[in-house]
Design an enzyme around this catalytic site. Structure first.
Site, PDB file in Angstrom:
ATOM      1  N   HIS A 185       5.552  -0.285 -13.121  1.00  0.00           N
ATOM      2  CA  HIS A 185       5.867  -0.086 -11.695  1.00  0.00           C
ATOM      3  C   HIS A 185       6.504  -1.360 -11.155  1.00  0.00           C
ATOM      4  CE1 HIS A 185       4.364   1.574  -7.544  1.00  0.00           C
ATOM      5  NE2 HIS A 185       5.463   0.852  -7.396  1.00  0.00           N
TER       6      HIS A 185
ATOM      7  N   GLU B  32      -0.253   5.733  -1.499  1.00  0.00           N
ATOM      8  CA  GLU B  32      -0.179   4.286  -1.196  1.00  0.00           C
ATOM      9  C   GLU B  32      -0.629   4.131   0.263  1.00  0.00           C
ATOM     10  OE1 GLU B  32       3.804   2.662  -1.247  1.00  0.00           O
ATOM     11  OE2 GLU B  32       3.103   0.586  -1.332  1.00  0.00           O
TER      12      GLU B  32
ATOM     13  N   HIS C  94       5.696   7.832  -6.042  1.00  0.00           N
ATOM     14  CA  HIS C  94       4.751   7.052  -5.239  1.00  0.00           C
ATOM     15  C   HIS C  94       3.937   8.064  -4.421  1.00  0.00           C
ATOM     16  CE1 HIS C  94       7.304   3.720  -6.265  1.00  0.00           C
ATOM     17  NE2 HIS C  94       6.718   2.875  -5.445  1.00  0.00           N
TER      18      HIS C  94
ATOM     19  N   ASP D 141       5.114  -4.252  -8.587  1.00  0.00           N
ATOM     20  CA  ASP D 141       5.821  -3.536  -7.519  1.00  0.00           C
ATOM     21  C   ASP D 141       7.091  -4.290  -7.092  1.00  0.00           C
ATOM     22  OD1 ASP D 141       6.207  -1.388  -5.818  1.00  0.00           O
ATOM     23  OD2 ASP D 141       4.575  -1.869  -4.452  1.00  0.00           O
ATOM     24  N   ASP D 142       6.947  -5.292  -6.243  1.00  0.00           N
ATOM     25  CA  ASP D 142       8.091  -6.063  -5.719  1.00  0.00           C
ATOM     26  C   ASP D 142       7.719  -7.542  -5.754  1.00  0.00           C
ATOM     27  OD1 ASP D 142       9.805  -3.741  -4.580  1.00  0.00           O
ATOM     28  OD2 ASP D 142       7.797  -3.388  -3.766  1.00  0.00           O
TER      29      ASP D 142
ATOM     30  N   HIS E 269      10.162  -2.436  -8.988  1.00  0.00           N
ATOM     31  CA  HIS E 269      11.454  -2.118  -8.369  1.00  0.00           C
ATOM     32  C   HIS E 269      12.364  -3.310  -8.623  1.00  0.00           C
ATOM     33  CE1 HIS E 269       9.655   1.228  -5.982  1.00  0.00           C
ATOM     34  NE2 HIS E 269       8.572   0.472  -6.108  1.00  0.00           N
TER      35      HIS E 269
HETATM   36  N1  ADE Z   1      10.115   0.563  -2.551  1.00  0.00           N
HETATM   37  C1  ADE Z   1       9.889  -0.663  -3.035  1.00  0.00           C
HETATM   38  N2  ADE Z   1       8.573  -0.918  -3.040  1.00  0.00           N
HETATM   39  C2  ADE Z   1       7.955   0.183  -2.567  1.00  0.00           C
HETATM   40  C3  ADE Z   1       6.608   0.543  -2.334  1.00  0.00           C
HETATM   41  N3  ADE Z   1       5.590  -0.276  -2.592  1.00  0.00           N
HETATM   42  N4  ADE Z   1       6.356   1.751  -1.807  1.00  0.00           N
HETATM   43  C4  ADE Z   1       7.344   2.599  -1.524  1.00  0.00           C
HETATM   44  N5  ADE Z   1       8.635   2.308  -1.728  1.00  0.00           N
HETATM   45  C5  ADE Z   1       8.936   1.106  -2.239  1.00  0.00           C
HETATM   46 ZN    ZN Z   2       6.589   0.783  -5.694  1.00  0.00          ZN
END
Ligand code: ADE
Ligand code: ZN
Length: 337
Positions: free
Chosen positions: A15, A198, A195, A276-277, A17
Site C-alpha cells: 500500500h 479508513e 480503500h 501509504d504516503d 501511492h
Molecule cells: N490517496 C493517497 N493516499 C490516500 C489515502 N490514505 N486514502 C485515500 N486516498 C489516498
Molecule cells: Zn492509501
C-alpha cells in the site's frame, strides 16, 4: 524490538501511492526543471505545511504537490527514488498505486505517466533486486464515468498493470458507485483492491467485498466495529493493508498506542504494515514497522507474522511467495537476528 531486526526483515509493501512518496527535495528539483512556481520558499516550509486534520485536508495538498510532475522523466525519478529508499528497509517486493486521473486532468497523457513509472520499476529490479507490480487507482471523487475513461486509456497497458484500486475522498463515495468499472476490470483479468474503512464505515468494507469483489482491502480499520465482518475477513484470509503512521497523521487514530493493528492480529486477520504516503506522513515502511511495534509492544512473532502476511497477501505467484517465505524463515533462524 531491535530496530536492525526490523530493517533487515524481508518484507513486501502493498500500500504505497507513488505520488505520496514525492519528497519535498525532489519536488523542488522537478519544479525547477519544469519551470513551475510552487508556493513554498524552502523544503522546511513544505514540511511545516504537512499537518493534517483529515483525509481531505491531506488530499488537497497531495494533489497540489503532484501537479509539478509533467514528463516521463519526472515519473521515472519519483518511482526510482522510492525504490532506492525502501531498498534499505528490507523490502523485496512492492505493489504500488498510481493516480493517473490526477495527471491526465492536467493534460499529461496516460502513456507519459505509465511509461515513466514502468521504466523505473524495471530498473529498480536490476539495481535494487526489488520486484514490483503496478496498480491503477481510480479517484472516487471523480465518479464512475471518469473511471471508465481512465480504464479505456489504460487498456494497452493491461499486461503491465496487475490491478485496479480505489482511493481519494472516501466518505460519501461508497465502493458500490464503482460496481461496473470494477466488474469490467475483473472481466479483463485484473486484480481488484479498494480503500475502505479508513474514514468510512464498516458498511463500505462489506461493499468492497460483495460488490467490488476485492482481493485485498486497503486500510480496513473500521472493520473492527462489526464482529460479523471480522469473521468474514478472517474466514476468507482477506489481506488488510494497514498504514499506522498515515492513520496517526490523518487523525484516524489519536495515538499509536490505540492503533488497532495488534487487535487485528489477535483476531486472526491477515494484517500487513505499509506506509501509504511516506513523504507526507513522516516515515517509510521500515519506520512504520518500528513505531507501531514500539507503541503496541508487538512481539517478535507478531512482527514476523506481519512480514509473512505481506508476501501471502501479494499478487506474486504461489512459487514466488514460497521463495520469499523461505528467505524470511532463513533470516529469522539466524542466531542473533
Ligand atoms: N490517496 C493517497 N493516499 C490516500 C489515502 N490514505 N486514502 C485515500 N486516498 C489516498
Ligand atoms: Zn492509501
Amino acid at each position: 524490538m531491535d530496530d536492525s531486526f526490523i530493517r533487515g526483515l524481508p518484507k513486501a509493501e502493498l500500500h504505497l501511492h507513488l505520488e505520496g512518496s514525492f519528497e519535498p527535495e525532489l519536488m523542488f528539483a522537478i519544479a525547477r526543471r519544469n519551470k513551475i512556481d510552487i508556493p513554498f520558499k524552502s523544503v522546511e516550509e513544505v514540511r511545516r505545511a504537512y499537518r493534517f486534520s483529515s483525509l481531505q485536508d491531506f488530499l488537497d495538498i497531495y494533489y497540489r504537490g503532484a501537479g509539478v510532475l509533467r514528463t516521463e522523466q519526472d515519473f521515472y525519478d519519483l518511482t526510482l527514488a522510492y525504490l532506492r529508499r525502501v531498498h534499505g528497509d528490507g523490502v523485496r517486493h512492492v505493489e504500488v498505486f498510481f493516480d493517473p486521473q490526477t495527471h491526465t486532468a492536467r493534460g499529461v497523457v496516460f502513456a507519459t505517466v505509465a511509461d515513466g513509472i514502468l521504466a523505473a520499476l524495471k530498473d529498480g529490479q536490476s539495481q535494487f533486486g526489488i520486484s514490483a507490480k503496478l496498480i491503477l487507482c481510480f479517484l472516487r471523487h471523480l465518479g464512475q464515468d471518469d473511471a471508465f475513461a481512465t480504464f479505456r486509456q489504460a487498456e494497452p497497458y493491461f499486461g503491465r498493470i496487475v490491478g485496479v484500486g480505489l482511493d481519494s475522498s472516501e466518505v460519501g463515495h461508497p465502493p458500490s458507485k464503482f460496481a461496473d468499472v470494477f466488474a469490467s476490470a475483473g472481466a479483463a483479468g485484473l486484480r481488484r483492491v479498494a480503500h475502505a474503512g479508513e474514514e468510512g464505515p464498516a458498511a463500505y468494507v462489506w461493499e468492497a467485498l460483495d460488490v467490488l469483489q476485492v482481493d485485498r482491502v486497503d486500510h480496513g480499520n473500521r472493520s473492527l466495529d462489526d464482529p460479523a465482518l471480522v469473521r468474514r475477513l478472517s474466514d476468507e484470509a482477506m489481506t488488510l493493508t494497514v498504514c499506522p503512521l498515515s492513520n496517526l497523521k490523518l487523525c484516524v487514530v489519536n495515538d499509536l498506542a490505540q492503533h488497532p493493528l495488534k487487535r487485528m492480529l489477535d483476531l486472526g486477520l491477515r494484517a500487513t504494515v505499509n506506509s501509504d504516503d511516506p513523504a507526507y506522513f513522516g516515515g517509510y515502511v521500515g519506520d512504520n514497522f518500528a513505531v507501531v511495534s514500539q507503541a503496541l509492544a508487538l512481539s517478535r512473532s507478531d512482527i514476523v507474522t506481519l512480514a509473512r502476511n505481506s508476501f501471502l497477501g501479494s499478487f506474486l505467484s504461489e512459487a514466488e511467495k514460497l521463495q520469499h517465505l523461505a528467505a524470511l524463515d532463513r533470516y529469522v533462524a539466524v542466531p542473533g537476528a
